[in-house]
Write a protein that holds these residues in place. Structure first.
Motif, mmCIF file in Angstrom:
data_model
loop_
_atom_site.group_PDB
_atom_site.id
_atom_site.type_symbol
_atom_site.label_atom_id
_atom_site.label_comp_id
_atom_site.label_asym_id
_atom_site.label_seq_id
_atom_site.Cartn_x
_atom_site.Cartn_y
_atom_site.Cartn_z
ATOM 1 N N LYS A 226 0.830 -1.205 0.000
ATOM 2 C CA LYS A 226 0.000 0.000 0.000
ATOM 3 C C LYS A 226 0.865 1.256 0.000
ATOM 4 O O LYS A 226 0.541 2.259 -0.652
ATOM 5 N N HIS A 229 1.820 2.730 -3.324
ATOM 6 C CA HIS A 229 0.755 3.232 -4.201
ATOM 7 C C HIS A 229 1.236 4.435 -5.007
ATOM 8 O O HIS A 229 1.807 5.377 -4.454
ATOM 9 N N VAL A 252 -1.939 -10.313 -6.256
ATOM 10 C CA VAL A 252 -1.786 -8.856 -6.162
ATOM 11 C C VAL A 252 -1.282 -8.294 -7.493
ATOM 12 O O VAL A 252 -1.737 -7.237 -7.944
ATOM 13 N N GLU A 255 -4.278 -8.338 -9.996
ATOM 14 C CA GLU A 255 -5.461 -7.512 -9.747
ATOM 15 C C GLU A 255 -5.155 -6.165 -9.091
ATOM 16 O O GLU A 255 -6.023 -5.302 -9.023
ATOM 17 N N ARG A 256 -3.928 -6.006 -8.581
ATOM 18 C CA ARG A 256 -3.534 -4.787 -7.876
ATOM 19 C C ARG A 256 -4.481 -4.494 -6.700
ATOM 20 O O ARG A 256 -4.772 -3.354 -6.380
ATOM 21 N N ARG A 257 -4.942 -5.558 -6.075
ATOM 22 C CA ARG A 257 -5.777 -5.414 -4.881
ATOM 23 C C ARG A 257 -5.468 -6.554 -3.917
ATOM 24 O O ARG A 257 -5.007 -7.623 -4.325
ATOM 25 N N ARG A 259 -6.231 -7.975 0.568
ATOM 26 C CA ARG A 259 -6.957 -7.794 1.822
ATOM 27 C C ARG A 259 -5.960 -7.777 2.986
ATOM 28 O O ARG A 259 -5.258 -8.772 3.216
ATOM 29 N N GLU A 266 -11.231 -5.367 0.527
ATOM 30 C CA GLU A 266 -9.958 -5.320 -0.181
ATOM 31 C C GLU A 266 -9.488 -3.883 -0.380
ATOM 32 O O GLU A 266 -10.289 -2.944 -0.422
ATOM 33 N N VAL A 267 -8.195 -3.739 -0.509
ATOM 34 C CA VAL A 267 -7.549 -2.433 -0.693
ATOM 35 C C VAL A 267 -6.834 -2.443 -2.048
ATOM 36 O O VAL A 267 -6.259 -3.459 -2.445
ATOM 37 N N GLN A 268 -6.868 -1.339 -2.749
ATOM 38 C CA GLN A 268 -6.196 -1.227 -4.037
ATOM 39 C C GLN A 268 -4.854 -0.511 -3.874
ATOM 40 O O GLN A 268 -4.693 0.338 -2.997
ATOM 41 N N SER A 269 -3.921 -0.879 -4.740
ATOM 42 C CA SER A 269 -2.635 -0.176 -4.777
ATOM 43 C C SER A 269 -2.124 -0.165 -6.213
ATOM 44 O O SER A 269 -1.904 -1.215 -6.808
ATOM 45 N N ASN A 270 -1.954 1.024 -6.745
ATOM 46 C CA ASN A 270 -1.461 1.181 -8.116
ATOM 47 C C ASN A 270 0.059 1.351 -8.073
ATOM 48 O O ASN A 270 0.578 2.458 -7.993
#
Length: 477
Positions: A226, A229, A252, A255-257, A259, A266-270
């Motif tokens: 995270k 990001h 990860v 999907e770039r996501r 938990r 779920e949390v996203q991280s680019n």
């Protein structure tokens, strides 16, 4: 039109290609061996070189890097009557444009030439001056220039990058250079040392946790994924990543996501992923120690950093750069360097690569203190002792070179009507020499695969193919 060099020891092939290519308006030169070809390539900026493999003074494939780095940085097209999968793979890895078996098909040769020239034209038109931030990458050897080109290429994409190389070659510096030259340069560069991740805590460290997720989790903490990001996530020594985490990391990456531990959603991280390792991940996949599907995801672009002993031209500029940095750091006057100091530095093999060189230089500066000039005597005893051993071993090997240890096939009792031509005989000698070499290598290493690959410089798949071709196998240790 194009400037072309044809390198072949068969005059008929040279004349044929010269005639046909000149009909198309190209300027064509010929060479019958590698020596003549390299002399021409040093004087004339060729755009395309047609290169035979088995030449009177050596193997053309082994000289591909020299031709690629010659005056015109030409495209190289291999022509050979001794085609084999190993040779084709090695040629492509060395950067050739095409690999064509003899007898040559004229139309295919012409097509390869036109495509190579069109590619060069397009590349030249599209190429724009780029100011590349090198970071700590020092040197101007062909290997370092190639590395910088790969850094520039990687910086222009968001795909995953896998950096491989021995310990101390500068894998993290390369990852930082990719980040600093990318569109993410103003965002975080997060380093994960996979070798030091405690397996029981690694999931929480990478993906974070919610308050109360486990005993002692008194507050919510974002994981390193995270934190990366909008920036770059650098997984150092990814070959050490615990197997339990490899599956999670794969998801990860897809999907770039993820938990966090104890989380309900779920949390996203680019992030952009760059990974590095000094291990053979392909071999680890074969041993079920690393997931093949994760490896495919990691190496959208692969960068291999050559060890310092294979780019000795960089030793002097690296020494000068870090020498001045250390003088500034410790408040010492700028040092001069004797000729014998650089001779020693460039002769040593640096098994620890740049990291070892910098540590050695720091010790040397501390020893010399305010002395204005550094000599080889200022180097650590361990380095000077190894140099003395190397020098003695070379003299001993030269004096005691085994006579008759490898004997080429005898032609003494061969009748003229069965006498082989030069290429047949040369191939027989090479096959017998390769068999002799492999037998000796297996015996001296105790059939240790990693040692065999390191010493021979042959890729793992090629090494297995050579063993199979000669009816050899790795013995159980």
């Amino acid at each position: 039109m194009g400037r072309v060099l044809v390198v072949d020891d068969e005059p008929m092939i040279c004349r044929l290609l010269k005639r046909e290519f000149e009909k198309l308006g190209h300027n064509v030169d010929e060479a019958g061996d590698l020596t003549q070809a390299k002399e021409l390539a040093a004087q004339i900026p060729f755009e395309v070189i047609y290169l035979d493999v088995q030449l009177p003074d050596g193997n053309g494939i082994m000289e591909i890097p020299a031709f690629l780095n010659s005056l015109g940085s030409p495209e190289v097209i291999i022509m050979t009557g001794f085609g084999d999968p190993d040779g084709a793979e090695l040629a492509v890895k060395n950067g050739v444009w095409d690999y064509i078996e003899k007898p040559p098909n004229l139309e295919r040769l012409k097509l390869a030439l036109s495509r190579a020239l069109e590619y060069r034209k397009q590349k030249s038109q599209a190429k724009q001056p780029v100011v590349l931030h090198r970071g700590g990458i020092i040197g101007n050897s062909p290997a370092t220039r190639e590395l910088l080109d790969q850094v520039a290429l990687a910086a222009n994409t968001d795909g995953s990058v896998l950096i491989t190389g021995e310990t101390g070659t500068g894998k993290e510096l390369t990852a930082q250079a990719i980040h600093k030259n990318s569109r993410r340069k103003d965002n975080p560069f997060v380093v994960v040392d996979c070798a030091s991740l405690p397996e029981t805590l690694s999931e929480g460290i990478l993906f974070g946790h919610e308050k109360g997720a486990f005993t002692g989790a008194d507050r919510q903490r974002p994981g390193l994924v995270k934190q990366a990001h909008t920036g770059t996530l650098f997984l150092d020594e990814i070959g050490e990543l615990p197997p339990s985490l490899q599956k999670n990391l794969l998801r990860v990456l897809e999907e770039r996501r993820f938990r966090p531990l104890g989380g309900d959603s779920e949390v996203q991280s680019n992030f952009r992923l760059v990974a590095a390792t000094n291990r053979d991940l392909d071999a680890m996949c074969d041993q079920d120690l690393f997931r093949p599907d994760l490896l495919y995801r990691l190496k959208a672009l692969s960068i291999t950093i050559k060890p310092l002993r294979k780019r000795r031209q960089d030793i002097k500029p690296i020494t000068l750069h870090h020498g001045q940095r250390l003088c500034d750091q410790y408040g010492l006057p700028t040092k001069g360097y004797s000729a014998d100091f650089f001779e020693a530095m460039e002769a040593y093999d640096w098994p620890g690569n740049i990291r070892e060189l910098v540590n050695t230089l720091e010790w040397t500066m501390a020893r010399a203190q305010n002395e204005p000039l550094l000599f080889s005597m200022h180097l650590p005893v361990a380095v000077r002792a190894q140099l003395a051993r190397q020098a003695f071993s070379r003299k001993k090997d030269a004096a005691q070179a085994p006579v008759g240890a490898f004997t080429p096939p005898s032609l003494k009792n061969v009748d003229l009507d069965q006498f082989p031509d030069l290429k047949q005989f040369r191939q027989a000698v090479m096959d017998q020499g390769e068999l002799f070499y492999l037998n000796e290598l297996l015996e001296k290493t105790g059939s240790d695969l990693n040692q065999c690959l390191r010493i021979s410089g042959v890729a793992r798949s090629q090494f297995y193919n050579k063993l199979k071709r000669h009816g050899l196998s790795l013995k159980s240790n």
